[in-house]
Design a protein around this motif. Structure first.
Motif, PDB file in Angstrom:
ATOM      1  N   PRO A 195       0.841  -1.198   0.000  1.00 10.83           N
ATOM      2  CA  PRO A 195       0.000   0.000   0.000  1.00 10.83           C
ATOM      3  C   PRO A 195       0.881   1.254   0.000  1.00 10.83           C
ATOM      4  CG  PRO A 195      -0.052  -1.061   2.136  1.00 10.83           C
ATOM      5  CD  PRO A 195       0.693  -1.975   1.226  1.00 10.83           C
ATOM      6  N   VAL A 196       0.495   2.185  -0.831  1.00 13.83           N
ATOM      7  CA  VAL A 196       1.241   3.428  -0.940  1.00 13.83           C
ATOM      8  C   VAL A 196       0.671   4.404   0.087  1.00 13.83           C
ATOM      9  CG1 VAL A 196       1.855   5.326  -2.470  1.00 13.83           C
ATOM     10  CG2 VAL A 196       1.633   2.997  -3.364  1.00 13.83           C
ATOM     11  N   PRO A 197       1.505   4.948   0.940  1.00  8.99           N
ATOM     12  CA  PRO A 197       0.972   5.901   1.920  1.00  8.99           C
ATOM     13  C   PRO A 197       0.457   7.149   1.213  1.00  8.99           C
ATOM     14  CG  PRO A 197       3.369   5.865   1.990  1.00  8.99           C
ATOM     15  CD  PRO A 197       2.949   4.772   1.070  1.00  8.99           C
ATOM     16  N   VAL A 198      -0.706   7.585   1.649  1.00  3.58           N
ATOM     17  CA  VAL A 198      -1.319   8.767   1.064  1.00  3.58           C
ATOM     18  C   VAL A 198      -0.842   9.976   1.849  1.00  3.58           C
ATOM     19  CG1 VAL A 198      -3.491   9.919   0.572  1.00  3.58           C
ATOM     20  CG2 VAL A 198      -3.299   7.441   0.334  1.00  3.58           C
ATOM     21  N   VAL A 199      -0.270  10.895   1.141  1.00  2.00           N
ATOM     22  CA  VAL A 199       0.213  12.111   1.775  1.00  2.00           C
ATOM     23  C   VAL A 199      -0.720  13.229   1.348  1.00  2.00           C
ATOM     24  CG1 VAL A 199       2.143  13.692   2.003  1.00  2.00           C
ATOM     25  CG2 VAL A 199       2.557  11.249   1.695  1.00  2.00           C
ATOM     26  N   ALA A 200      -1.494  13.706   2.294  1.00  2.00           N
ATOM     27  CA  ALA A 200      -2.419  14.793   2.021  1.00  2.00           C
ATOM     28  C   ALA A 200      -1.864  16.069   2.634  1.00  2.00           C
ATOM     29  CB  ALA A 200      -3.791  14.476   2.608  1.00  2.00           C
ATOM     30  N   PRO A 201      -2.061  17.165   1.954  1.00  2.00           N
ATOM     31  CA  PRO A 201      -1.578  18.421   2.557  1.00  2.00           C
ATOM     32  C   PRO A 201      -2.378  18.732   3.819  1.00  2.00           C
ATOM     33  CG  PRO A 201      -2.872  18.857   0.600  1.00  2.00           C
ATOM     34  CD  PRO A 201      -2.687  17.381   0.682  1.00  2.00           C
ATOM     35  N   ALA A 202      -1.673  19.053   4.847  1.00  2.78           N
ATOM     36  CA  ALA A 202      -2.320  19.356   6.121  1.00  2.78           C
ATOM     37  C   ALA A 202      -2.583  20.853   6.193  1.00  2.78           C
ATOM     38  CB  ALA A 202      -1.439  18.924   7.274  1.00  2.78           C
ATOM     39  N   ILE A 203      -3.784  21.178   6.591  1.00  2.00           N
ATOM     40  CA  ILE A 203      -4.129  22.586   6.787  1.00  2.00           C
ATOM     41  C   ILE A 203      -4.212  22.805   8.290  1.00  2.00           C
ATOM     42  CG2 ILE A 203      -5.839  24.369   6.398  1.00  2.00           C
ATOM     43  CD1 ILE A 203      -6.558  22.972   3.829  1.00  2.00           C
ATOM     44  N   PHE A 204      -3.369  23.661   8.769  1.00  2.00           N
ATOM     45  CA  PHE A 204      -3.311  23.917  10.201  1.00  2.00           C
ATOM     46  C   PHE A 204      -4.205  25.090  10.554  1.00  2.00           C
ATOM     47  CE2 PHE A 204       0.750  22.011   9.021  1.00  2.00           C
ATOM     48  CZ  PHE A 204       0.724  20.903   9.846  1.00  2.00           C
ATOM     49  N   ILE A 205      -4.688  25.054  11.782  1.00  6.23           N
ATOM     50  CA  ILE A 205      -5.514  26.155  12.266  1.00  6.23           C
ATOM     51  C   ILE A 205      -4.619  27.367  12.449  1.00  6.23           C
ATOM     52  CG2 ILE A 205      -6.905  26.964  14.207  1.00  6.23           C
ATOM     53  CD1 ILE A 205      -7.837  24.087  14.555  1.00  6.23           C
ATOM     54  N   GLY A 206      -5.076  28.462  11.906  1.00  7.00           N
ATOM     55  CA  GLY A 206      -4.315  29.702  12.041  1.00  7.00           C
ATOM     56  C   GLY A 206      -4.407  30.522  10.783  1.00  7.00           C
ATOM     57  N   TRP A 207      -3.501  31.494  10.708  1.00 10.68           N
ATOM     58  CA  TRP A 207      -3.499  32.430   9.588  1.00 10.68           C
ATOM     59  C   TRP A 207      -2.785  31.822   8.389  1.00 10.68           C
ATOM     60  CZ3 TRP A 207      -6.489  36.497   9.458  1.00 10.68           C
ATOM     61  CH2 TRP A 207      -6.972  36.997  10.653  1.00 10.68           C
ATOM     62  N   HIS A 208      -3.419  31.997   7.242  1.00 10.04           N
ATOM     63  CA  HIS A 208      -2.850  31.572   5.960  1.00 10.04           C
ATOM     64  C   HIS A 208      -2.984  32.767   5.033  1.00 10.04           C
ATOM     65  CE1 HIS A 208      -2.797  27.297   7.125  1.00 10.04           C
ATOM     66  NE2 HIS A 208      -3.933  27.577   7.748  1.00 10.04           N
ATOM     67  N   GLY A 209      -1.941  33.526   4.978  1.00 11.87           N
ATOM     68  CA  GLY A 209      -2.001  34.750   4.187  1.00 11.87           C
ATOM     69  C   GLY A 209      -2.900  35.746   4.883  1.00 11.87           C
ATOM     70  N   ASP A 210      -3.942  36.214   4.203  1.00  9.09           N
ATOM     71  CA  ASP A 210      -4.852  37.177   4.812  1.00  9.09           C
ATOM     72  C   ASP A 210      -6.145  36.528   5.296  1.00  9.09           C
ATOM     73  OD1 ASP A 210      -5.779  36.563   2.341  1.00  9.09           O
ATOM     74  OD2 ASP A 210      -6.488  38.581   1.868  1.00  9.09           O
ATOM     75  N   ARG A 211      -6.193  35.195   5.378  1.00  9.34           N
ATOM     76  CA  ARG A 211      -7.389  34.505   5.876  1.00  9.34           C
ATOM     77  C   ARG A 211      -7.018  33.624   7.063  1.00  9.34           C
ATOM     78  NH1 ARG A 211     -10.037  31.515   1.005  1.00  9.34           N
ATOM     79  NH2 ARG A 211      -8.017  30.503   1.087  1.00  9.34           N
ATOM     80  N   TYR A 212      -8.027  33.400   7.923  1.00  9.86           N
ATOM     81  CA  TYR A 212      -7.820  32.591   9.118  1.00  9.86           C
ATOM     82  C   TYR A 212      -8.718  31.354   9.029  1.00  9.86           C
ATOM     83  CZ  TYR A 212      -7.362  31.276  13.996  1.00  9.86           C
ATOM     84  OH  TYR A 212      -7.086  30.599  15.148  1.00  9.86           O
ATOM     85  N   TRP A 213      -8.133  30.192   9.332  1.00  9.58           N
ATOM     86  CA  TRP A 213      -8.876  28.912   9.334  1.00  9.58           C
ATOM     87  C   TRP A 213      -9.046  28.486  10.766  1.00  9.58           C
ATOM     88  CZ3 TRP A 213     -11.877  25.874   6.672  1.00  9.58           C
ATOM     89  CH2 TRP A 213     -12.054  24.542   7.048  1.00  9.58           C
ATOM     90  N   ASP A 214     -10.313  28.324  11.224  1.00 10.53           N
ATOM     91  CA  ASP A 214     -10.560  27.922  12.608  1.00 10.53           C
ATOM     92  C   ASP A 214     -10.920  26.444  12.716  1.00 10.53           C
ATOM     93  OD1 ASP A 214     -13.075  27.875  11.559  1.00 10.53           O
ATOM     94  OD2 ASP A 214     -14.022  29.039  13.141  1.00 10.53           O
ATOM     95  N   GLY A 215     -10.789  25.696  11.643  1.00 10.89           N
ATOM     96  CA  GLY A 215     -11.106  24.273  11.652  1.00 10.89           C
ATOM     97  C   GLY A 215     -12.455  23.982  11.037  1.00 10.89           C
ATOM     98  N   ARG A 216     -13.284  25.012  10.893  1.00 10.91           N
ATOM     99  CA  ARG A 216     -14.595  24.833  10.283  1.00 10.91           C
ATOM    100  C   ARG A 216     -14.766  25.661   9.026  1.00 10.91           C
ATOM    101  NH1 ARG A 216     -18.814  26.672  13.769  1.00 10.91           N
ATOM    102  NH2 ARG A 216     -17.237  27.964  14.691  1.00 10.91           N
TER     103      ARG A 216
END
Length: 99
Positions: free
Chosen positions: A64-85
């Motif tokens: 099985p090939v491990p799936v590497v998905a980009p992780a999006i962390f909670i916090g600021w990403h440029g001029d936008r904020y991700w709170d998990g929702r």
């Protein structure tokens, strides 16, 4: 007139009877012969087809090939904020938090 008709009918009937009696006869026949050739069709032969063996495809063990998905962390990403929702704009985030 009637007498002539009856006489003619009687004469014709007498001739018919006499001709039949004259042709009557006894005949005896005896026949010994070979019967006619008779063709008898052979019984149908049903032959099952030879079984066809198809080798199964070779089995290959795959790792099985491990799936590497980009992780999006909670916090600021440029001029936008991700709170998990959801993503928040800078003004929305500061207006929502009342800091």
């Amino acid at each position: 007139m009637k007498v002539k008709v009856f006489a003619a009918l009687g004469a014709s009937a007498l001739m018919l009877i006499c001709s039949r009696v004259a042709m009557a006869g006894v005949s005896v026949g005896f026949n010994v012969g070979v019967p006619a050739p008779v063709y008898v069709a052979p019984a149908p032969v049903v032959v099952a087809p030879a079984p066809v063996y198809a080798a199964p495809p070779p089995t290959i063990a795959y790792q099985p090939v491990p799936v590497v998905a980009p992780a999006i962390f909670i916090g600021w990403h440029g001029d936008r904020y991700w709170d998990g929702r959801r993503w928040w704009g800078r003004r929305e985030w500061y207006g929502h938090r009342h800091w």
